[in-house]
Design a protein around this motif. Structure first.
Motif, PDB file in Angstrom:
ATOM      1  N   ALA A  28      30.991  87.995  47.292  1.00 45.54           N
ATOM      2  CA  ALA A  28      32.589  87.479  47.100  1.00 45.54           C
ATOM      3  C   ALA A  28      32.829  88.017  45.967  1.00 45.54           C
ATOM      4  O   ALA A  28      34.180  88.689  46.239  1.00 45.54           O
ATOM      5  CB  ALA A  28      32.526  86.050  47.362  1.00 45.54           C
ATOM      6  N   SER A  29      32.679  87.945  44.675  1.00 41.74           N
ATOM      7  CA  SER A  29      33.227  88.493  43.802  1.00 41.74           C
ATOM      8  C   SER A  29      33.445  89.966  43.828  1.00 41.74           C
ATOM      9  O   SER A  29      34.519  90.559  43.181  1.00 41.74           O
ATOM     10  CB  SER A  29      32.606  88.207  42.405  1.00 41.74           C
ATOM     11  N   ALA A  79      24.096  87.348  50.848  1.00 41.63           N
ATOM     12  CA  ALA A  79      25.006  88.524  50.335  1.00 41.63           C
ATOM     13  C   ALA A  79      25.487  89.350  51.677  1.00 41.63           C
ATOM     14  O   ALA A  79      24.908  90.329  51.928  1.00 41.63           O
ATOM     15  CB  ALA A  79      23.861  89.527  49.520  1.00 41.63           C
ATOM     16  N   PHE A  80      26.352  88.806  52.252  1.00 39.45           N
ATOM     17  CA  PHE A  80      26.781  89.113  53.612  1.00 39.45           C
ATOM     18  C   PHE A  80      27.088  90.708  53.686  1.00 39.45           C
ATOM     19  O   PHE A  80      26.811  91.221  54.610  1.00 39.45           O
ATOM     20  CB  PHE A  80      28.193  88.396  53.865  1.00 39.45           C
ATOM     21  N   LEU A  81      27.979  91.155  52.677  1.00 36.68           N
ATOM     22  CA  LEU A  81      28.487  92.518  52.874  1.00 36.68           C
ATOM     23  C   LEU A  81      27.018  93.619  52.716  1.00 36.68           C
ATOM     24  O   LEU A  81      26.785  94.552  53.340  1.00 36.68           O
ATOM     25  CB  LEU A  81      29.421  92.867  51.695  1.00 36.68           C
ATOM     26  N   GLY A  82      26.113  93.185  51.469  1.00 36.40           N
ATOM     27  CA  GLY A  82      25.330  93.851  51.291  1.00 36.40           C
ATOM     28  C   GLY A  82      24.206  93.846  52.474  1.00 36.40           C
ATOM     29  O   GLY A  82      23.406  94.718  52.739  1.00 36.40           O
ATOM     30  N   LYS A  96      18.264  87.608  42.982  1.00 34.47           N
ATOM     31  CA  LYS A  96      19.363  88.359  43.467  1.00 34.47           C
ATOM     32  C   LYS A  96      19.260  87.678  45.069  1.00 34.47           C
ATOM     33  O   LYS A  96      20.230  87.817  45.655  1.00 34.47           O
ATOM     34  CB  LYS A  96      18.801  89.782  43.744  1.00 34.47           C
ATOM     35  N   ASN A  97      18.118  87.105  45.397  1.00 36.56           N
ATOM     36  CA  ASN A  97      18.056  86.318  46.851  1.00 36.56           C
ATOM     37  C   ASN A  97      18.485  84.895  46.764  1.00 36.56           C
ATOM     38  O   ASN A  97      18.383  84.432  48.122  1.00 36.56           O
ATOM     39  CB  ASN A  97      16.828  86.967  47.577  1.00 36.56           C
ATOM     40  N   ASN A  98      18.910  84.543  45.929  1.00 34.18           N
ATOM     41  CA  ASN A  98      19.209  82.975  45.649  1.00 34.18           C
ATOM     42  C   ASN A  98      20.629  82.772  46.652  1.00 34.18           C
ATOM     43  O   ASN A  98      21.373  83.531  46.423  1.00 34.18           O
ATOM     44  CB  ASN A  98      19.325  82.528  44.610  1.00 34.18           C
ATOM     45  N   PRO A  99      20.585  82.081  47.590  1.00 33.87           N
ATOM     46  CA  PRO A  99      21.721  82.063  48.468  1.00 33.87           C
ATOM     47  C   PRO A  99      23.172  81.668  47.515  1.00 33.87           C
ATOM     48  O   PRO A  99      24.128  82.567  47.946  1.00 33.87           O
ATOM     49  CB  PRO A  99      21.480  80.840  49.376  1.00 33.87           C
ATOM     50  N   VAL A 100      22.934  81.084  46.856  1.00 30.30           N
ATOM     51  CA  VAL A 100      24.361  80.725  46.025  1.00 30.30           C
ATOM     52  C   VAL A 100      24.670  81.963  45.160  1.00 30.30           C
ATOM     53  O   VAL A 100      25.763  82.433  45.298  1.00 30.30           O
ATOM     54  CB  VAL A 100      24.155  79.532  45.130  1.00 30.30           C
ATOM     55  N   GLY A 101      23.589  82.642  44.404  1.00 27.87           N
ATOM     56  CA  GLY A 101      23.937  83.777  43.597  1.00 27.87           C
ATOM     57  C   GLY A 101      24.610  84.848  44.506  1.00 27.87           C
ATOM     58  O   GLY A 101      25.310  85.718  44.216  1.00 27.87           O
ATOM     59  N   ALA A 102      23.652  85.102  45.691  1.00 29.67           N
ATOM     60  CA  ALA A 102      23.874  86.234  46.735  1.00 29.67           C
ATOM     61  C   ALA A 102      25.401  85.945  47.117  1.00 29.67           C
ATOM     62  O   ALA A 102      26.061  87.227  47.137  1.00 29.67           O
ATOM     63  CB  ALA A 102      23.216  86.414  47.694  1.00 29.67           C
TER      64      ALA A 102
END
Length: 614
Positions: free
Chosen positions: A484-485, A551-554, A473-479
């Motif tokens: 974004a989605s 995970a900018f919003l979270g 969950k903390n991987n930059p790409v995945g987050a």
């Protein structure tokens, strides 16, 4: 002893040397260079390669020739010595007793017949020379220094199958200090003898008392004999266990032999939790301040430890090591179930229905779909408005006849790519509706494929790194992708609601498209919003781990909990279940809602493509 991984240096003892063969000058290998650059800090080993020792310049010497002050059982082994560096056991007179002529050379500007090099400590012989592997200065004509010495037994003497038996005193030393091949019979027992010489119970080791301030675990020998890995030697897991300074041990790498647990087994990837935090008895899980990783801290118990008893108790007992109210580990106070199959459209979940929410929602969903299927197959559901978003018969009925049919692969591929994935029919009828639908549809597709790839990868190739990157969950790409989605999905739901509000009552919708469904819109919107809140709680509760900022919003929501992140461990479980229940309501409501077109429209389009009369 071995300096680094290459040079073998037995523990250079504390008495002078009386006899030794000549030494070669120069660097022996790269490890010796390291010892020169950082004198006294090189790692060394207590294990000796007997074959290399036999072929060395000192092969004819007994152990007491250099280590005459060491008497097994009389202060040997001494736990106080294990954290000292290699240089602490060296004195120049140990070498100069036989090599006095070499000791005087540096004053003449040469050493071993070569000019001195600036910056080198010529008083630290073991920085360059390994007394257990150093070859003689004069070698037989057939000997090739570039080849392993153990492969050239016939170069110095008649070739033999076995090494000569060591002297009685040397055999006693080698019973602990001989390096053995992993497959060699008796290796486990020999290694246990070495390690338990200090780490065994005091009653059986007879070693000096552990000095104050030295943190050394004492193991229960009987428990070791019955432990989970009782067939393995200590060095199979603790690969640096025979090296010193002994206080620089790396943690055992469980993944060398074991694959990670899948999420169905441990309910979550637990990527920041080490194996020993769950599996080691006599320890307490703690968070490493530097890395945020959950590790095992050995309990300070006066009795010998049974730390290697790694079989977990049944049920949630092992989970309760971390998942308790008020924990400082960032773990939810509740033991939450694994994400089930109903979570797969949005998350990396599992093929399970272990929780009540999943079971009830899938039961209602199956019943609803059964009613719909009965309605369709009865013929009452066929008409001008089909589930394809295009008027007409969705099953291909009306073509007449029952001639032979074959699959038109080109047409089938065209349907899957353009009509199902790219939504061509919707785009032709209303580009604005297509844009809104795309904001809702494609986030689900992306998240489903991402999660499915991570799930299947963790099941099929658990030793590979990429599945766990997808599950992190903390991987930059995945987050970034998931936030974004999720934001795109939320935007699509808001725009759909605005579009419905602007549509006048009685106004006909676009031909063949689903009508307004406010309950579905509210359920999906609440599901997404609670998901973002849950993510913010997780990030704050776990201490804002590295990568979570993507995970900018979270991450932004997590700042609202900065005042008391530890206080989230209790409420987190309730919010998690709220999110799960909303997911279950969406699944249960799907057959009766306009959302059913997400399943029925692709099926109808495929039926149309496969049902073409040939």
């Amino acid at each position: 002893m071995h300096v680094d991984d290459t040079i073998s240096l037995s523990r250079i003892a504390r008495t002078g040397n009386r006899r030794a063969g000549p030494l070669l000058a120069g660097l022996a290998c790269l490890a010796a260079l390291c010892a020169w650059l950082w004198p006294g800090t090189a790692r060394a080993s207590w294990l000796i390669d007997q074959a290399r020792l036999h072929a060395s310049a000192h092969g004819s010497l007994g152990c007491a020739g250099c280590h005459g002050d060491i008497v097994p059982g009389a202060g040997h082994p001494d736990p106080a010595d294990v954290t000292k560096p290699l240089a602490a056991f060296f004195r120049a007179d140990q070498c100069l007793g036989c090599h006095a002529d070499v000791g005087g050379d540096p004053e003449k500007g040469v050493h071993g017949g070569k000019p001195l090099e600036a910056g080198r400590d010529y008083g630290l012989c073991i920085g360059c020379h390994d007394p257990h592997t150093q070859l003689a200065s004069k070698l037989p004509a057939g000997f090739d220094p570039a080849k392993p010495v153990t492969a050239q037994c016939g170069a110095c003497h008649e070739k033999r199958r076995e090494l000569p038996a060591p002297a009685k005193d040397d055999a006693a030393c080698l019973s602990c200090h001989r390096q053995m091949a992993p497959s060699e019979p008796g290796r486990r027992e020999a290694v246990d003898t070495l390690c338990l010489g200090c780490h065994g119970a005091k009653a059986v080791r007879g070693a000096p008392a552990v000095p104050a301030g030295l943190d050394m675990p004492v193991l229960d020998k009987a428990a070791q004999a019955a432990a989970t890995h009782k067939t393995l030697s200590c060095l199979d897991c603790h690969v640096d266990g025979a090296r010193f300074p002994h206080d620089r041990q790396q943690r055992a790498a469980c993944a060398t032999c074991h694959a990670r647990h899948d999420e169905k087994t441990i309910h979550d990837a637990h990527q920041s939790v080490t194996c020993e935090a769950c599996h080691l008895s006599g320890t307490t899980p703690v968070k490493d301040a530097a890395t945020g990783t959950i590790v095992a801290r050995r309990d300070k118990a006066p009795a010998p430890l049974a730390v290697h008893a790694m079989t977990l108790p049944a049920g949630e007992a092992s989970c309760r090591r971390c998942h308790v109210p008020g924990n400082a580990l960032g773990a939810a106070a509740m033991v939450l179930p694994a994400k089930g199959v109903i979570c797969l459209p949005c998350h990396a979940a599992t093929f399970s229905v272990a929780d009540t929410t999943s079971r009830l929602s899938l039961l209602v969903f199956a019943g609803g779909m059964a009613v719909l299927a009965a309605f369709w197959f009865s013929g009452a559901g066929l008409g001008a408005r089909s589930e394809t978003g295009h008027g007409g018969d969705s099953t291909g009925a009306g073509h007449g006849g029952h001639g032979a049919r074959s699959i038109d692969w080109a047409r089938l591929g065209d349907t899957i790519l353009y009509d199902i994935f790219l939504q061509r029919r919707l785009y032709r009828q209303s580009r604005s509706r297509w844009a809104i639908h795309a904001l809702i549809f494609y986030p689900f597709v992306l998240r489903f494929l991402w999660g499915l790839a991570g799930l299947l990868g963790s099941l099929w190739t658990p030793r590979a790194g990429w599945p766990w990157m997808l599950l992190d969950k903390n991987n930059p790409v995945g987050a970034l992708v998931f936030d974004a989605s999720g934001l795109a999905l939320l935007a699509g739901l808001i725009l759909a609601g605005v579009s419905w509000r602007r549509r006048r009552d009685g106004e006909a919708p676009v031909t063949g498209l689903p009508g307004r469904d406010w309950p579905a819109l509210v359920l999906l919107g609440a599901l997404v919003l609670v998901g973002f809140v849950l993510e913010g709680m997780r990030i704050a509760m776990t201490g804002w781990p590295a990568g979570s900022g993507w995970a900018f919003l979270g991450y932004a929501l997590s700042r609202a909990f900065a005042a008391d992140p530890a206080g989230l461990t209790g409420p987190y479980g309730y919010v998690w279940y709220a999110h799960a229940i909303l997911t279950g309501l969406v699944v249960a409501y799907l057959p009766a809602s306009q959302l059913r077109h997400a399943l029925t429209a692709p099926l109808a389009l495929l039926a149309r493509a496969l049902g073409k009369e040939q």
